[in-house]
Design a protein around this motif. Structure first.
Motif, PDB file in Angstrom:
ATOM      1  N   ASN A  32      41.861   4.208 -79.277  1.00 36.22           N
ATOM      2  CA  ASN A  32      43.262   4.100 -78.895  1.00 36.22           C
ATOM      3  C   ASN A  32      43.960   3.004 -79.704  1.00 36.22           C
ATOM      4  OD1 ASN A  32      43.199   6.049 -76.614  1.00 36.22           O
ATOM      5  ND2 ASN A  32      41.753   4.558 -75.778  1.00 36.22           N
ATOM      6  N   GLY A  33      43.221   1.912 -79.983  1.00 38.12           N
ATOM      7  CA  GLY A  33      43.751   0.852 -80.820  1.00 38.12           C
ATOM      8  C   GLY A  33      43.638   1.232 -82.291  1.00 38.12           C
ATOM      9  N   MET A 185      49.910  -1.885 -75.400  1.00 42.07           N
ATOM     10  CA  MET A 185      49.013  -0.740 -75.235  1.00 42.07           C
ATOM     11  C   MET A 185      48.685  -0.576 -73.756  1.00 42.07           C
ATOM     12  SD  MET A 185      45.678  -0.540 -77.651  1.00 42.07           S
ATOM     13  CE  MET A 185      44.524   0.493 -76.857  1.00 42.07           C
TER      14      MET A 185
END
Length: 203
Positions: A32-33, A185
């Motif tokens: 996701n990062g 995030m």
């Protein structure tokens, strides 16, 4: 066409599509990062912890390390980021949390004594470790990860602001750079990334 032939044709078509998709896959894990593997050097520093003891990456070898620059007098970014990391760690599966160490590196060694830094990080999470050191060592570490910091002019009371990066760097258990996270995030996405790294190290 018979039902058997139609079924066989459909299965063959599905198998071909699956094989094509597998062939197109690059085998990389989903993150996701931002994946920055190999873009920056391995984790390396010689700093002091909140007990005044010298600390190097080998002291936490095997742990996934999260690195963040800041200072205890920071009015906004630092406390919100450390609170974010606390919530992220809480959202990780219980069996992975103890394999995470968050390194909060103070770039304000003039004010951030070991005692002050220790009280500060203890407010957020037991997995967060406070570190600092001489200014030249801090600048070397910041430069290593392509960032910098600076000091503002003191006011009449001697207080000053410190500009610094808000990036959150993630290193695996071998000290290799892996991910770049940002505090906007979703917490669960960051938790999933950290847990995946922990399990990857243990596998």
């Amino acid at each position: 066409m018979s039902t058997y032939r139609r079924t066989t044709t459909a299965l063959l078509l599905a198998s071909s599509v699956l094989a094509l998709l597998m062939g197109c896959s690059d085998g990389k894990r989903h993150w996701n990062g931002k994946d920055i593997s190999g873009v920056m050097p391995d984790l390396a520093f010689t700093l002091r912890d909140v007990d005044g003891q010298t600390v190097q990456p080998d002291d936490t070898a095997g742990q996934v390390r999260v690195l963040f620059f800041g200072y205890t007098s920071c009015p906004d970014v630092c406390p919100t980021t450390l609170a974010y990391l606390h919530k992220v760690i809480e959202k990780m599966p219980a069996d992975t949390r103890d394999d995470i160490t968050a390194l909060f590196v103070s770039v304000d060694p003039r004010r951030d004594t070991p005692e002050r830094l220790g009280r500060y990080v203890a407010h957020f999470d037991s997995h967060i470790v406070g570190l600092t050191g001489p200014e030249d060592a801090l600048r070397e570490l910041a430069k290593r990860y392509r960032t910098t910091f600076g000091y503002g002019d003191p006011d009449s009371d001697g207080n000053y602001a410190v500009s610094h990066s808000s990036a959150i760097y993630v290193f695996d258990g071998k000290g290799r750079i892996r991910l770049l996270l940002k505090q906007d995030m979703p917490q669960q996405q960051a938790a999933d990334d950290l847990a995946q790294l922990v399990r990857q190290d243990l596998s």
